[in-house]
Scaffold this active site. Structure first.
Site, PDB file in Angstrom:
ATOM      1  N   HIS A 357       0.802  -0.996  -0.013  1.00 54.75           N
ATOM      2  CA  HIS A 357       0.160  -0.107   0.115  1.00 54.75           C
ATOM      3  C   HIS A 357       0.888   1.239  -0.012  1.00 54.75           C
ATOM      4  O   HIS A 357       0.458   2.300  -0.490  1.00 54.75           O
ATOM      5  CB  HIS A 357      -1.036  -0.052   1.236  1.00 54.75           C
ATOM      6  CG  HIS A 357      -2.231  -0.762   0.762  1.00 54.75           C
ATOM      7  ND1 HIS A 357      -2.225  -2.172   1.265  1.00 54.75           N
ATOM      8  CD2 HIS A 357      -3.326  -0.772  -0.077  1.00 54.75           C
ATOM      9  CE1 HIS A 357      -3.580  -2.717   0.693  1.00 54.75           C
ATOM     10  NE2 HIS A 357      -3.930  -1.963  -0.088  1.00 54.75           N
ATOM     11  N   CYS A 672     -10.349  -1.586 -10.576  1.00 48.18           N
ATOM     12  CA  CYS A 672      -9.899  -0.504  -9.657  1.00 48.18           C
ATOM     13  C   CYS A 672      -8.401  -1.066  -9.332  1.00 48.18           C
ATOM     14  O   CYS A 672      -7.861  -0.488  -8.458  1.00 48.18           O
ATOM     15  CB  CYS A 672     -10.957  -0.441  -8.518  1.00 48.18           C
ATOM     16  SG  CYS A 672     -11.162  -1.587  -7.522  1.00 48.18           S
TER      17      CYS A 672
HETATM   18  C1  PEP Z   1      -7.061  -4.241  -5.132  1.00 47.35           C
HETATM   19  O1  PEP Z   1      -7.022  -5.475  -4.369  1.00 47.35           O
HETATM   20  O2  PEP Z   1      -6.683  -4.587  -6.371  1.00 47.35           O
HETATM   21  C2  PEP Z   1      -7.606  -3.200  -4.654  1.00 47.35           C
HETATM   22  C3  PEP Z   1      -8.032  -2.219  -5.539  1.00 47.35           C
HETATM   23  O3  PEP Z   1      -7.758  -2.962  -3.229  1.00 47.35           O
HETATM   24  P1  PEP Z   1      -6.351  -2.839  -2.313  1.00 47.35           P
HETATM   25  O4  PEP Z   1      -5.160  -2.372  -3.168  1.00 47.35           O
HETATM   26  O5  PEP Z   1      -6.766  -1.680  -1.575  1.00 47.35           O
HETATM   27  O6  PEP Z   1      -6.328  -3.936  -1.625  1.00 47.35           O
END
Ligand code: PEP
Ligand code: MG
Length: 752
Positions: A357, A672
């Site tokens: 993240h 996303c």
């Molecule tokens: C994903 O897993 O692709 C996503 C958009 O969520 P995160 O990166 O917050 O886990």
């Protein structure tokens, strides 16, 4: 032997000098294994040989001189085969090579283990004995464990040795975490506080100091628990004992009582810890029993852990004077969020990978980042660095011509950005007239990216966890509602998709710690919130309340793996809506029932799409987790980063399957995950038929530009051609060429 192993590992890893560490290791290993000789041979590429670097048992004069050419002798064989060799009588082995200057005639039995770090062989660790005998299994694993620990020490020493010289300039290689180039001075973030750094001081509220101390005591206990868990999983399970000793000290009423007494005397919590620990360290250090002497180091370390927690709690925000390149062992999304935007030019992290993240946040903020540079960083402080976020390279003290070249590339990048900015107000439409929606991923940074982005068609993913992570308790319904209202209002008239809390995995709440052996397969996202309906309901109600009169909210569930989770979440949403609607009716307001969707990121959903379709209003593919779970590759682990590939054939097939199902069941679908903001990724997805993409702020304009330069009919052909290649590199190459032909190669590397 476990105790000895632990002691050797601790001493060797704590030593700041490689020669000293190696001498210590051979001496202690010889005595612990009760053998006649222990030696370390280090690989020297220039001389094409293994050099005797340390020994206890061979002639000391041979250290630094005696050499075995690569591929010769049993040492050479171990290096070549990269495996342990155990011989009862080495002198009869056809490869045996006698080293006259080392006087090894007397030794018969031989056990050698390669010293390997990240696939690179640094040397060979050997024990020998006069007696003819095969070494036992326990002895083999002892030596292998030591060799693996020594490998890390050597790798770090090598990097440090280089960095020690003030004139050293060179390149450290890591992973490309966030594209772009940054040039600046290193600012090394050190989370640890030394006992000696703290000046003892008194305060005027002992009750408050007791409370602060109680809080960090719990935090440190939890920190130690989770460290012990991590060590248990790894080879070094013996080291768990270290943490058990720490836990024992932390629970010792005498130790804790002494700190409390100091607080009663008026010292603030950190000073009380310092005073007690320093006294105890001094006492233990003078003891004659080596075991008790060792406790001095334990108490110092433990004291520093407590202090670090106490001090950082007191610290204000991090505000470097000049814009810097943040360098740290581990960079969390919260650490990035703490530094004012204008002060952060680039990011370098020893740990983490391309889809941690922290890296996602860096990309969202448009800050170049290099992750997974496995080095100790103290010596980088204040050095000039170039962060190349395309190649994953970190250039230390680059020479003038290199600096000039990178400045030129940066200028070209700025020109490209200007070019992309020209499409800001334009429609996101391909040359053959196909419209696509470009939405924003928001929420990861502290200010939630809500600054109106008129280039975006709405918010495709609002990650709600950061406001939960940045405080010391769960935010109340009203606090949440105010935050969500700001976002919904900024995008009035445009859709905003809010994802319910997705903590667990690499996103931890400081006040709700979850200690698990496999956090990414554990209590995360919807699993946690369904177990805590009180948390979930408060969040849903806050979202609904915030949407009053705006009617642009949709709600999305993370980490859904089975349909019952969707049904349970739907029931809670119904209830939240009924309750908020009843309250709103009192002032003649209405709350529109939001559309409800799920993230497709757990592979089990791929096999339940027909049944999932009637339960929800839309799907959004989270390619970050979908890739991680489909390929069984931790998105945070730098060691396996080269096999984390969102364009792996299996992931591509899954993506095609999802879009086909979405068409069949007339389900709106978007992407996303980070793939949507990747210039090649978006072309691949458009070729498959996707038309809705959600990405971070800094990508919207460049992706819009890419969309406006492409034609879907061409892309379908490009996809067919690319799919004829088995290897991802070749697959991406075909789309890369498509970008190059349109003058957009600069999106994949530094410069234009
Ligand atoms: C994903 O897993 O692709 C996503 C958009 O969520 P995160 O990166 O917050 O886990
Ligand atoms: Mg996810």
């Amino acid at each position: 032997m476990l105790k000895e192993l632990r002691e050797i590992v601790q001493r060797v890893t704590a030593s700041s000098d490689l020669d000293e560490a190696m001498s210590e290791l051979v001496r202690k290993t010889r005595s612990a294994m009760q053998v006649d000789c222990c030696s370390i041979y280090l690989r020297r590429d220039l001389e094409q040989a293994y050099l005797l670097a340390a020994t206890d048992g061979l002639a000391l004069e041979a250290v630094g001189h005696a050499k075995i050419p690569l591929g010769e002798g049993i040492v050479g064989l171990i290096g070549e085969k990269e495996e342990l060799i155990n011989l009862a009588d080495a002198q009869h082995h056809p490869k045996f090579k006698y080293l006259p200057e080392a006087h090894e005639d007397a030794f018969k039995s031989f056990l050698g283990a390669p010293i390997i770090h990240q696939r690179k062989t640094f040397g060979v660790l050997v024990v020998q004995q006069k007696e003819v005998r095969l070494f036992e299994e326990g002895e083999e694993s002892f030596l292998v464990t030591l060799a693996s620990q020594l490998a890390t020490v050597i790798a770090h020493a090598e990097a440090k040795g280089n960095l020690k010289s003030p004139n050293w300039h060179g390149v450290l290689r890591g992973l490309a975490g966030s594209p772009g180039i940054a040039i600046g001075k290193a600012w090394v973030w050190r989370p640890r506080v030394e006992l000696s750094q703290v000046t003892a001081r008194k305060g005027d509220d002992p009750a408050l100091q007791h409370a602060r101390f109680d809080k960090v005591l719990v935090q440190v206990e939890e920190e130690l628990d989770s460290m012990a868990l991590r060590f248990k999983e790894s080879q070094a399970s013996e080291s768990v004992a270290v943490f058990e000793v720490y836990q024992y000290i932390l629970k010792d009423p005498v130790f804790i009582g002494l700190i409390r007494e100091e607080i009663e005397r008026g010292w603030i919590a950190g000073s009380a810890v310092k005073r007690v620990c320093e006294k105890q360290v001094a006492q233990f250090s003078t003891m004659s029993d080596p075991y008790l002497r060792e406790r001095a180091a334990d108490i110092r370390d433990l004291g520093q852990r407590l202090l670090t927690r106490l001090i950082h709690e007191d610290e204000g925000p991090l505000t470097p004077e000049e814009p810097i390149i943040l360098v740290a062992d581990e960079i969390s999304a919260t650490l990035i969020a703490e530094i004012p935007r204008g002060k952060l030019k680039g990011i370098v992290s020893a740990k983490g990978s391309i889809n941690s993240h922290a890296a996602i946040l860096a990309r969202a903020m448009g800050i170049p980042a290099v992750m997974g540079i496995d080095h100790s960083f103290e010596l980088l402080e204040d050095r000039t660095l170039i962060v190349d976020g395309y190649s994953g390279e970190l250039l230390v003290e680059p020479i003038k011509s290199v600096l000039r070249e990178y400045r030129r590339l940066m200028a070209e990048e700025a020109q490209m950005d200007e070019l992309f900015a020209t499409v800001r107000q334009e429609r996101s439409q391909t040359l053959d007239g196909v419209s696509v929606s470009l939405l924003l991923n928001a929420g990861l940074s502290a200010d939630t990216d809500i600054a109106m982005n008129d280039a975006a068609d709405g918010v495709g993913l609002f990650r709600t966890e950061i406001p939960f992570m940045m405080r010391d308790r769960f935010p109340s319904e009203l606090e949440q509602a105010a935050n969500y209202r700001r976002v919904l209002t900024s995008y009035q008239g445009k859709p905003v998709c809010m994802r319910t809390l997705d903590v667990g995995g690499d996103k931890q709440l400081p006040y709700f710690p979850i200690v698990e052996e496999n956090p990414f397969l554990g209590w995360r996202g919807i699993r946690l919130t369904l177990d805590h309906p009180e948390i979930f309901l408060v969040q849903l109600k806050a979202m609904l309340r915030a949407s009053e009169g705006l009617d642009n909210l949709s709600v999305m569930l993370p980490m859904v793996g089975n349909l019952d989770e969707v049904r349970a979440a739907r029931r809670l949403l119904d209830r939240a809506w009924r309750e908020v609607s009843a309250e709103t009716a009192a002032h003649q307001g209405t709350i529109r029932y939001p559309s409800l969707g799920v993230m497709i990121e757990v592979p089990s959903l791929l096999y339940q799409l027909p049944e999932l379709a009637p339960l929800v209003d839309f799907w959004s593919v989270g390619t970050n987790d979908l890739t991680q779970y489909l390929l069984a590759v931790d998105r945070n682990n730098g060691r396996v980063a080269d096999i984390y590939d969102a364009m792996h054939p299996a992931v591509l097939r899954a993506l095609q399957q999802i879009i086909d199902a979405a068409r069949r069941y007339a389900k709106p679908v978007s992407i996303c995950g980070e793939l949507a903001g990747d210039p090649v990724g978006v072309l691949v997805l458009m070729a498959m038929g996707y038309r809705r993409f959600s990405m971070n702020n800094s990508n919207i304009m460049r992706i819009k530009y890419v969309v406006r330069q492409s034609r879907t009919d061409e892309l379908q052909k490009v996809l067919q051609e690319a799919l004829s290649h088995q290897h991802t590199g070749a697959f991406k190459g075909v789309f890369g060429r498509y970008l190059e032909e349109r003058g957009l190669g600069g999106l994949m590397r530094a410069g234009r």
